[in-house]
Design a protein around this motif. Structure first.
Motif, PDB file in Angstrom:
ATOM      1  N   ILE A 199       0.558  -1.271   0.038  1.00  0.00           N
ATOM      2  CA  ILE A 199      -0.128  -0.233   0.109  1.00  0.00           C
ATOM      3  C   ILE A 199       0.913   1.323   0.056  1.00  0.00           C
TER       4      ILE A 199
ATOM      5  N   LYS B 125       9.343   7.849   4.663  1.00  0.00           N
ATOM      6  CA  LYS B 125       9.457   6.460   4.084  1.00  0.00           C
ATOM      7  C   LYS B 125       8.208   5.832   4.288  1.00  0.00           C
TER       8      LYS B 125
ATOM      9  N   PRO C 249       5.774   2.075   3.919  1.00  0.00           N
ATOM     10  CA  PRO C 249       6.311   0.743   4.578  1.00  0.00           C
ATOM     11  C   PRO C 249       6.651   0.069   3.347  1.00  0.00           C
TER      12      PRO C 249
ATOM     13  N   THR D 135       8.096  -4.266   2.054  1.00  0.00           N
ATOM     14  CA  THR D 135       7.870  -5.636   2.237  1.00  0.00           C
ATOM     15  C   THR D 135       9.318  -6.247   2.287  1.00  0.00           C
TER      16      THR D 135
ATOM     17  N   GLU E 226       7.628   7.910   9.156  1.00  0.00           N
ATOM     18  CA  GLU E 226       7.075   6.693   8.527  1.00  0.00           C
ATOM     19  C   GLU E 226       5.788   6.590   9.251  1.00  0.00           C
TER      20      GLU E 226
ATOM     21  N   ILE F 281       3.494   3.529  11.630  1.00  0.00           N
ATOM     22  CA  ILE F 281       3.919   2.371  12.226  1.00  0.00           C
ATOM     23  C   ILE F 281       3.553   1.072  11.595  1.00  0.00           C
ATOM     24  N   HIS F 282       2.550   1.111  10.752  1.00  0.00           N
ATOM     25  CA  HIS F 282       2.183  -0.338  10.283  1.00  0.00           C
ATOM     26  C   HIS F 282       3.167  -0.569   9.093  1.00  0.00           C
ATOM     27  N   GLY F 283       2.829  -1.675   8.573  1.00  0.00           N
ATOM     28  CA  GLY F 283       3.653  -2.287   7.426  1.00  0.00           C
ATOM     29  C   GLY F 283       2.957  -2.066   6.296  1.00  0.00           C
ATOM     30  N   SER F 284       3.409  -2.975   4.909  1.00  0.00           N
ATOM     31  CA  SER F 284       3.083  -2.673   3.752  1.00  0.00           C
ATOM     32  C   SER F 284       1.556  -3.287   3.358  1.00  0.00           C
TER      33      SER F 284
ATOM     34  N   PRO G 151       0.234  -5.770   2.165  1.00  0.00           N
ATOM     35  CA  PRO G 151       0.276  -6.281   0.556  1.00  0.00           C
ATOM     36  C   PRO G 151      -1.215  -6.590   0.118  1.00  0.00           C
ATOM     37  N   ARG G 152      -1.885  -7.406   1.160  1.00  0.00           N
ATOM     38  CA  ARG G 152      -3.273  -7.624   0.650  1.00  0.00           C
ATOM     39  C   ARG G 152      -4.182  -6.543   0.176  1.00  0.00           C
ATOM     40  N   ARG G 153      -3.787  -5.491   0.765  1.00  0.00           N
ATOM     41  CA  ARG G 153      -4.845  -4.130   0.407  1.00  0.00           C
ATOM     42  C   ARG G 153      -4.218  -3.384  -0.688  1.00  0.00           C
TER      43      ARG G 153
ATOM     44  N   ASN H  93      -5.662   3.290   4.772  1.00  0.00           N
ATOM     45  CA  ASN H  93      -5.677   4.489   5.162  1.00  0.00           C
ATOM     46  C   ASN H  93      -4.311   5.266   5.188  1.00  0.00           C
TER      47      ASN H  93
HETATM   48  P1  NAD Z   1       0.702  -4.635   8.230  1.00  0.00           P
HETATM   49  O1  NAD Z   1       0.916  -3.571   9.195  1.00  0.00           O
HETATM   50  O2  NAD Z   1       1.464  -4.545   6.904  1.00  0.00           O
HETATM   51  O3  NAD Z   1      -0.687  -5.133   8.133  1.00  0.00           O
HETATM   52  C1  NAD Z   1      -1.350  -5.899   8.955  1.00  0.00           C
HETATM   53  C2  NAD Z   1      -2.979  -5.666   8.898  1.00  0.00           C
HETATM   54  O4  NAD Z   1      -3.513  -4.018   9.006  1.00  0.00           O
HETATM   55  C3  NAD Z   1      -3.333  -5.455   7.203  1.00  0.00           C
HETATM   56  O5  NAD Z   1      -3.722  -6.749   6.804  1.00  0.00           O
HETATM   57  C4  NAD Z   1      -4.498  -4.573   7.187  1.00  0.00           C
HETATM   58  O6  NAD Z   1      -5.559  -5.199   7.405  1.00  0.00           O
HETATM   59  C5  NAD Z   1      -4.050  -3.389   8.298  1.00  0.00           C
HETATM   60  N1  NAD Z   1      -3.540  -2.340   7.873  1.00  0.00           N
HETATM   61  C6  NAD Z   1      -2.048  -1.834   8.002  1.00  0.00           C
HETATM   62  N2  NAD Z   1      -2.082  -0.723   7.647  1.00  0.00           N
HETATM   63  C7  NAD Z   1      -3.183  -0.314   7.228  1.00  0.00           C
HETATM   64  C8  NAD Z   1      -3.557   1.100   6.701  1.00  0.00           C
HETATM   65  N3  NAD Z   1      -2.720   2.059   6.226  1.00  0.00           N
HETATM   66  N4  NAD Z   1      -4.819   0.934   6.135  1.00  0.00           N
HETATM   67  C9  NAD Z   1      -5.772   0.065   6.317  1.00  0.00           C
HETATM   68  N5  NAD Z   1      -5.477  -1.388   6.769  1.00  0.00           N
HETATM   69  C10 NAD Z   1      -4.186  -1.215   7.325  1.00  0.00           C
HETATM   70  O7  NAD Z   1       1.645  -5.889   8.818  1.00  0.00           O
HETATM   71  P2  NAD Z   1       2.006  -7.328   8.163  1.00  0.00           P
HETATM   72  O8  NAD Z   1       0.861  -7.915   7.396  1.00  0.00           O
HETATM   73  O9  NAD Z   1       2.416  -8.214   9.514  1.00  0.00           O
HETATM   74  O10 NAD Z   1       3.265  -7.005   7.489  1.00  0.00           O
HETATM   75  C11 NAD Z   1       3.138  -7.108   5.966  1.00  0.00           C
HETATM   76  C12 NAD Z   1       4.628  -6.580   5.573  1.00  0.00           C
HETATM   77  O11 NAD Z   1       5.119  -5.331   5.812  1.00  0.00           O
HETATM   78  C13 NAD Z   1       5.820  -7.713   5.747  1.00  0.00           C
HETATM   79  O12 NAD Z   1       6.517  -7.805   4.634  1.00  0.00           O
HETATM   80  C14 NAD Z   1       6.438  -6.654   6.903  1.00  0.00           C
HETATM   81  O13 NAD Z   1       7.949  -7.059   6.796  1.00  0.00           O
HETATM   82  C15 NAD Z   1       6.422  -5.325   6.420  1.00  0.00           C
HETATM   83  N6  NAD Z   1       6.318  -4.142   7.530  1.00  0.00           N
HETATM   84  C16 NAD Z   1       7.037  -3.166   7.145  1.00  0.00           C
HETATM   85  C17 NAD Z   1       7.139  -2.061   8.054  1.00  0.00           C
HETATM   86  C18 NAD Z   1       7.792  -0.772   7.645  1.00  0.00           C
HETATM   87  O14 NAD Z   1       8.107  -0.807   6.307  1.00  0.00           O
HETATM   88  N7  NAD Z   1       7.832   0.230   8.643  1.00  0.00           N
HETATM   89  C19 NAD Z   1       6.862  -2.337   9.232  1.00  0.00           C
HETATM   90  C20 NAD Z   1       5.942  -3.518   9.465  1.00  0.00           C
HETATM   91  C21 NAD Z   1       5.958  -4.276   8.725  1.00  0.00           C
END
Ligand code: NAD
Length: 482
Positions: A18, A73, A75, A77, A264, A266-269, A271-273, A280
């Motif tokens: 995302i 930055k 997020p 993968t 950045e 806190i959350h990650g990338s 991928p499913r979204r 968001n």
């Molecule tokens: P994630 O935070 O990417 O997602 C977890 C869940 O949270 C998602 O499936 C989605 O339902 C929800 N979500 C997260 N962010 C959202 C947004 N902005 N809007 C709406 N819904 C959101 O965590 P994950 O699935 O454990 O990790 C996915 C990838 O991200 C992995 O490759 C991991 O290494 C990477 N990661 C990167 C960072 C970073 O670059 N700072 C931090 C954490 C994880």
């Protein structure tokens, strides 16, 4: 839009999953608000990893970061397996981004939360602790990860937390550690907190053991203000804190160093979204707000933040925070950004408006001068591999080693004393520690002589640790049951 701030060069990475969508939304909003930026774009993450670069970042990207010193930055993968190192951890450590600042705020009643009153800032140490990434398998059964806590590292983050609290009008700084168990490492962090805290009589200070502290944070977050903690606890608890505000997708994160800083979500990338205009962008947007304050464009930061709060109040919400009866319109990433842009210049009516009017100075942390200590070595822990689990027999074999400088003080297995006088109930692995002590200071040559004898007696040495005394005080842990 008129903006008197000078143009500030920043480096931007659109990231993976995302990432590109939320970055575009974020840049659209802050530029519409008048942020004056000269953007350099770099490529990091999945594509770079899969091209064979295990760090996920190319040399020219480092050059850009070291030139602009400001990194926004999205997020990325990290591919599974294949020896790929986390780019986040690498960036934080290579560029000395020692302070990770994660504000976690609830937006009741506009975002559903069990904690309507919550405004906590987690200040997480960002370079040390178990994230030193020094791991070794030592025997077929035992793997070790080194937890490194340093005095300068602890001083930097603790002072940053107190300075941050002062600058942002906070009242209390809490410290979480596990120093009832890790008396040396977490003990140092706590000690530094107490020492530096004395210089801030205007702020309330408290310390909690991290387990009960975490429970209280999850139960009554309204009782916390700024919380400073070592890396691992901060990593875990900042996600917990962000999630209990309503969504991990709402929190931004600043990684501050003496030279370079990175901003950045806190959350990650997620991928499913990705690629569906669903995500968001709020977490990254609030990271960008922290960046604008950092680069001296606090007026723009304030405008963006208040417009975002007003947008939340208007009920225009992305899927992750949408709730029937409260939200008015479910929108995608682009439409949410447009709504925030439409609210620029507005302030929230019910949520607390933010003010960055007092241009926040960059927090500069100076270390106390190192105090010279008298270092003595008074023994050595010799770690040994042995497949035979008979502790009594093992101890008696070690006892046969005759050395005038040392005596065998104890043998432990996973930290528990098993010789002399161990208990048959204690579970033993193939990883042993023989503690040899001396009544006087010993040289390293004397230790080498002892090791030679241990080796000659057919023991398999894995590693050693010196037992030190600093200014007359033993600075190594006792054995459990010793
Ligand atoms: P994630 O935070 O990417 O997602 C977890 C869940 O949270 C998602 O499936 C989605 O339902 C929800 N979500 C997260 N962010 C959202 C947004 N902005 N809007 C709406 N819904 C959101 O965590 P994950 O699935 O454990 O990790 C996915 C990838 O991200 C992995 O490759 C991991 O290494 C990477 N990661 C990167 C960072 C970073 O670059 N700072 C931090 C954490 C994880």
């Amino acid at each position: 839009m008129a903006n008197t701030s000078p143009q500030v060069p920043i480096t931007v990475a659109y990231g993976d999953g995302i990432g590109p969508e939320i970055m575009q939304a974020t840049l659209d909003i802050i530029q519409a608000a008048g942020a004056n930026l000269a953007i350099e774009v770099i490529e990091i993450g999945e594509k770079v990893y899969l091209s064979g670069n295990t760090a996920g970042i190319a040399p020219e990207a480092w050059e850009s970061l070291r030139r602009t010193k400001v990194f926004l930055k999205a997020p990325i993968t990290t591919p599974q397996g294949g020896g790929f190192k986390s780019l986040n951890v690498t960036t934080r450590k290579m560029l000395g981004l020692y302070a990770n600042i994660r504000p976690c705020v609830s937006y009741n009643p506009f975002v559903a939360t069990k904690h309507p009153i919550m405004d906590v800032v987690i200040v997480r140490e960002n370079e040390e602790d178990l994230y030193a990434g020094i791991e070794h398998q030592q025997t077929p059964e035992v793997i070790q990860c080194l937890k490194l806590i340093t005095r300068p590292g602890s001083e930097k983050i603790v002072r940053y937390a107190f300075e941050y609290a002062r600058q942002y009008g906070r009242k209390k700084v809490t410290c979480f550690t596990k120093d009832n168990i890790m008396k040396q490492t977490d003990g140092l962090f706590h000690k530094v907190f107490d020492e530096i805290g004395e210089e801030y009589p205007d702020l309330e200070k408290e310390h909690w053991i991290v387990d009960i502290g975490a429970a209280k944070l999850a139960d009554t977050p309204e009782n916390f203000d700024v919380i400073v903690m070592p890396n691992l606890y901060g990593d875990i608890l900042s996600d917990v804190a962000a999630q209990i505000t309503g969504s991990v997708g709402l929190a931004g994160s600043a990684n501050i160093g003496a030279e370079v800083s990175m901003f950045e979500a806190i959350h990650g990338s997620a991928p499913r979204r990705a690629g569906q205009n669903l995500a968001n962008p709020s977490g990254l947007l609030l990271g960008a707000v922290q960046m604008l304050v950092h680069i001296g464009q606090g007026d723009i930061a304030e405008k963006v933040h208040n417009a975002w709060l007003a947008t939340l109040e208007s009920g225009v919400h992305t899927y992750d925070i949408f709730q029937e009866g409260v939200s008015k319109q479910k929108v995608g990433t682009k439409e949410f950004a447009q709504a925030v842009i439409a609210h620029l210049g507005k302030v929230p009516a019910q949520l607390k408006a933010v003010s960055y009017a007092k241009a926040h100075e960059t927090i500069r942390v100076t270390l106390k001068p190192a105090v010279p200590v008298k270092m003595e070595t008074v023994g050595v822990d010799v770690f040994l591999y042995c497949d035979d689990r008979n502790a009594q027999k093992f101890g008696e074999r070690l006892e046969k080693i005759q050395n005038a400088d040392f005596h065998l003080y104890m043998v432990t297995n996973r930290g528990v004393k098993v010789y002399p006088g161990g208990m048959s109930e204690t579970f033993c692995t193939d990883h042993w520690r023989a503690r040899f002590k001396s009544d006087n200071h010993v040289s390293y040559q004397q230790i080498i002589n002892l090791l030679q004898q241990v080796h000659d007696a057919d023991f398999q040495i894995i590693k050693t640790e010196n037992l030190c005394r600093f200014d007359g005080v033993d600075v190594f842990s006792a054995g459990q049951g010793a």
